[in-house]
Design a protein around this motif. Sequence first.
Motif, PDB file in Angstrom:
ATOM      1  N   ASP A   1      -2.665  11.559  10.878  1.00 19.67           N
ATOM      2  CA  ASP A   1      -2.816  11.194  12.290  1.00 19.67           C
ATOM      3  C   ASP A   1      -2.421   9.743  12.561  1.00 19.67           C
ATOM      4  O   ASP A   1      -1.741   9.444  13.537  1.00 19.67           O
ATOM      5  N   GLU A   2      -2.864   8.842  11.686  1.00 22.75           N
ATOM      6  CA  GLU A   2      -2.564   7.417  11.840  1.00 22.75           C
ATOM      7  C   GLU A   2      -2.085   6.888  10.489  1.00 22.75           C
ATOM      8  O   GLU A   2      -2.873   6.331   9.722  1.00 22.75           O
ATOM      9  N   PRO A   3      -0.820   7.058  10.185  1.00 27.10           N
ATOM     10  CA  PRO A   3      -0.352   6.864   8.807  1.00 27.10           C
ATOM     11  C   PRO A   3      -0.529   5.472   8.236  1.00 27.10           C
ATOM     12  O   PRO A   3      -0.624   5.329   7.014  1.00 27.10           O
ATOM     13  N   ILE A   4      -0.563   4.422   9.068  1.00 29.41           N
ATOM     14  CA  ILE A   4      -0.695   3.072   8.495  1.00 29.41           C
ATOM     15  C   ILE A   4      -2.037   2.435   8.817  1.00 29.41           C
ATOM     16  O   ILE A   4      -2.218   1.240   8.587  1.00 29.41           O
ATOM     17  N   ILE A   5      -3.009   3.219   9.312  1.00 31.93           N
ATOM     18  CA  ILE A   5      -4.289   2.626   9.703  1.00 31.93           C
ATOM     19  C   ILE A   5      -4.989   1.972   8.519  1.00 31.93           C
ATOM     20  O   ILE A   5      -5.582   0.898   8.630  1.00 31.93           O
ATOM     21  N   GLY A   6      -4.922   2.592   7.335  1.00 30.38           N
ATOM     22  CA  GLY A   6      -5.540   2.009   6.154  1.00 30.38           C
ATOM     23  C   GLY A   6      -4.888   0.700   5.749  1.00 30.38           C
ATOM     24  O   GLY A   6      -5.562  -0.240   5.320  1.00 30.38           O
ATOM     25  N   ALA A   7      -3.566   0.631   5.883  1.00 34.10           N
ATOM     26  CA  ALA A   7      -2.845  -0.598   5.544  1.00 34.10           C
ATOM     27  C   ALA A   7      -3.208  -1.724   6.507  1.00 34.10           C
ATOM     28  O   ALA A   7      -3.330  -2.884   6.103  1.00 34.10           O
TER      29      ALA A   7
ATOM     30  N   MET B   1       4.621  -3.806  10.765  1.00 34.71           N
ATOM     31  CA  MET B   1       4.348  -3.579   9.337  1.00 34.71           C
ATOM     32  C   MET B   1       5.657  -3.281   8.610  1.00 34.71           C
ATOM     33  O   MET B   1       6.380  -2.346   8.976  1.00 34.71           O
ATOM     34  N   PRO B   2       6.008  -4.028   7.588  1.00 32.02           N
ATOM     35  CA  PRO B   2       7.218  -3.717   6.818  1.00 32.02           C
ATOM     36  C   PRO B   2       7.119  -2.349   6.133  1.00 32.02           C
ATOM     37  O   PRO B   2       6.064  -1.979   5.621  1.00 32.02           O
ATOM     38  N   LEU B   3       8.229  -1.642   6.127  1.00 30.00           N
ATOM     39  CA  LEU B   3       8.306  -0.318   5.505  1.00 30.00           C
ATOM     40  C   LEU B   3       9.197  -0.383   4.272  1.00 30.00           C
ATOM     41  O   LEU B   3      10.386  -0.698   4.368  1.00 30.00           O
ATOM     42  N   MET B   4       8.628  -0.074   3.125  1.00 28.09           N
ATOM     43  CA  MET B   4       9.394   0.079   1.893  1.00 28.09           C
ATOM     44  C   MET B   4       9.633   1.569   1.673  1.00 28.09           C
ATOM     45  O   MET B   4       8.684   2.353   1.612  1.00 28.09           O
ATOM     46  N   ILE B   5      10.892   1.959   1.575  1.00 30.22           N
ATOM     47  CA  ILE B   5      11.242   3.342   1.268  1.00 30.22           C
ATOM     48  C   ILE B   5      11.680   3.414  -0.187  1.00 30.22           C
ATOM     49  O   ILE B   5      12.424   2.557  -0.674  1.00 30.22           O
ATOM     50  N   GLU B   6      11.212   4.460  -0.870  1.00 30.83           N
ATOM     51  CA  GLU B   6      11.489   4.646  -2.295  1.00 30.83           C
ATOM     52  C   GLU B   6      12.358   5.890  -2.477  1.00 30.83           C
ATOM     53  O   GLU B   6      11.854   6.992  -2.657  1.00 30.83           O
ATOM     54  N   PRO B   7      13.691   5.752  -2.410  1.00 32.15           N
ATOM     55  CA  PRO B   7      14.576   6.907  -2.594  1.00 32.15           C
ATOM     56  C   PRO B   7      14.698   7.256  -4.076  1.00 32.15           C
ATOM     57  O   PRO B   7      15.128   6.431  -4.886  1.00 32.15           O
ATOM     58  N   LEU B   8      14.338   8.485  -4.426  1.00 33.32           N
ATOM     59  CA  LEU B   8      14.295   8.900  -5.823  1.00 33.32           C
ATOM     60  C   LEU B   8      15.143  10.151  -6.021  1.00 33.32           C
ATOM     61  O   LEU B   8      14.818  11.231  -5.522  1.00 33.32           O
ATOM     62  N   VAL B   9      16.227  10.008  -6.755  1.00 35.79           N
ATOM     63  CA  VAL B   9      17.102  11.136  -7.100  1.00 35.79           C
ATOM     64  C   VAL B   9      16.672  11.650  -8.470  1.00 35.79           C
ATOM     65  O   VAL B   9      16.700  10.908  -9.453  1.00 35.79           O
ATOM     66  N   MET B  10      16.281  12.920  -8.543  1.00 32.37           N
ATOM     67  CA  MET B  10      15.739  13.473  -9.780  1.00 32.37           C
ATOM     68  C   MET B  10      16.686  14.484 -10.417  1.00 32.37           C
ATOM     69  O   MET B  10      17.437  15.179  -9.729  1.00 32.37           O
ATOM     70  N   LEU B  11      16.605  14.568 -11.744  1.00 30.19           N
ATOM     71  CA  LEU B  11      17.351  15.580 -12.497  1.00 30.19           C
ATOM     72  C   LEU B  11      16.669  16.940 -12.350  1.00 30.19           C
ATOM     73  O   LEU B  11      15.475  17.022 -12.052  1.00 30.19           O
TER      74      LEU B  11
ATOM     75  N   MET C   1       0.813  -1.211   0.000  1.00 29.08           N
ATOM     76  CA  MET C   1       0.000   0.000   0.000  1.00 29.08           C
ATOM     77  C   MET C   1       0.848   1.264   0.000  1.00 29.08           C
ATOM     78  O   MET C   1       1.679   1.476   0.892  1.00 29.08           O
ATOM     79  N   ARG C   2       0.600   2.107  -0.991  1.00 29.72           N
ATOM     80  CA  ARG C   2       1.176   3.448  -1.046  1.00 29.72           C
ATOM     81  C   ARG C   2       0.426   4.333  -0.046  1.00 29.72           C
ATOM     82  O   ARG C   2      -0.797   4.425  -0.088  1.00 29.72           O
ATOM     83  N   ILE C   3       1.153   4.977   0.868  1.00 27.62           N
ATOM     84  CA  ILE C   3       0.482   5.771   1.892  1.00 27.62           C
ATOM     85  C   ILE C   3       0.871   7.248   1.867  1.00 27.62           C
ATOM     86  O   ILE C   3       0.519   7.993   2.779  1.00 27.62           O
ATOM     87  N   ASP C   4       1.603   7.685   0.818  1.00 29.69           N
ATOM     88  CA  ASP C   4       1.910   9.101   0.690  1.00 29.69           C
ATOM     89  C   ASP C   4       1.562   9.582  -0.713  1.00 29.69           C
ATOM     90  O   ASP C   4       1.211   8.790  -1.593  1.00 29.69           O
ATOM     91  N   MET C   5       1.627  10.881  -0.906  1.00 21.72           N
ATOM     92  CA  MET C   5       1.375  11.462  -2.208  1.00 21.72           C
ATOM     93  C   MET C   5       2.104  12.797  -2.282  1.00 21.72           C
ATOM     94  O   MET C   5       2.520  13.347  -1.260  1.00 21.72           O
ATOM     95  N   GLY C   6       2.298  13.307  -3.509  1.00 25.94           N
ATOM     96  CA  GLY C   6       3.002  14.571  -3.676  1.00 25.94           C
ATOM     97  C   GLY C   6       2.891  15.058  -5.102  1.00 25.94           C
ATOM     98  O   GLY C   6       2.280  14.402  -5.954  1.00 25.94           O
ATOM     99  N   ASN C   7       3.508  16.205  -5.397  1.00 31.00           N
ATOM    100  CA  ASN C   7       3.411  16.771  -6.742  1.00 31.00           C
ATOM    101  C   ASN C   7       4.706  16.724  -7.561  1.00 31.00           C
ATOM    102  O   ASN C   7       4.754  17.328  -8.635  1.00 31.00           O
ATOM    103  N   PRO C   8       5.769  16.012  -7.130  1.00 29.23           N
ATOM    104  CA  PRO C   8       6.967  15.940  -7.986  1.00 29.23           C
ATOM    105  C   PRO C   8       6.777  15.114  -9.247  1.00 29.23           C
ATOM    106  O   PRO C   8       7.658  15.100 -10.110  1.00 29.23           O
ATOM    107  N   TYR C   9       5.656  14.399  -9.377  1.00 29.20           N
ATOM    108  CA  TYR C   9       5.438  13.553 -10.552  1.00 29.20           C
ATOM    109  C   TYR C   9       5.016  14.338 -11.782  1.00 29.20           C
ATOM    110  O   TYR C   9       5.035  13.819 -12.892  1.00 29.20           O
ATOM    111  N   ASN C  10       4.591  15.580 -11.599  1.00 29.69           N
ATOM    112  CA  ASN C  10       4.029  16.333 -12.715  1.00 29.69           C
ATOM    113  C   ASN C  10       5.099  16.833 -13.674  1.00 29.69           C
ATOM    114  O   ASN C  10       6.261  16.987 -13.302  1.00 29.69           O
TER     115      ASN C  10
END
Length: 280
Positions: free
Chosen positions: A102-108, A149-159, A78-87
């Motif tokens: 408030d409860e970041p993993i409650i949905g998961a 709950m396992p945590l997957m971190i997605e480190p993204l270096v952008m140009l 489950m993706r639990i964050d969002m942002g605008n760097p994708y545009n």
Amino acid sequence: MRLSPKARMNRMFTNGRCLDVALDHGVCNEPGFLLGLENMPGVVDALIRARPDAIQMAYGQSDLLQSRPEKDKPALVMRIDMGNPYNAQRHRVMWSMLQNADEPIIGALEMDAACVVVNLFMLPDEPELFRQCVENISRVRAACHRYGMPLMIEPLVMLPNDVRGGYQVDGDAEKIVTLVRLASEMGADIIKADPTDNPEDFHRVVETARVPVLVRGGGKEDLRAVLDKSARLMRQGAHGLVYGRNIYQHDNPKAIVAALMAIIHQGVSGEEAWDIYRNE
């Protein structure tokens, strides 16, 4: 007694390997990402029948997977964050935030996810965005620790945006390794990392992570090239792949899943995977 994340991770990984099909692109607010995802029930149904190890979704669509009765259906990431760097354009204010502050993993937990995933953006001249990501991860890490709950971190270096437009990966191995090291230091159980420009350098990412590393797929590319590169990255020690558009934007996602699963779990070459795809 602390709940171990290993029990949930075992639902994602088959003998230490995983194909995670990403369908969480709806949180990106980018129209081009939604091509092929217009009919989410149909897409999820097709992928369940294709049988990857996991499907990556946001909370709002996850019921399409978790309401299914099959015992052997793919695990939910489950993706639990969002942002605008994708545009495509750079915004005046760049941001990243948790979907439930408030409860970041409650949905998961509600949807019985096997893992949650959060971004760690490194964009040129955007220190506030980076700080927000670090804060998000810190909060999620504490919640994951509490509930196993396992945590997957997605480190993204952008140009820089003016090089090739928005959301373009910087494949410099040194930069990727450095950000992956930070993700490891912050307590990642799994790391989803961009491929290095030279696939033969990817072993450095794996060695730095000290946890399972899944390779991020990015935008749709020539399928034969994708299969060849995937096989090379797996030979460098990757534990699997997280591919979205390179699966769901093709005419025969089931055949692509079969080819990628063979690369991941059987160690076939790109050429052999191409034959699997054509004969599926």
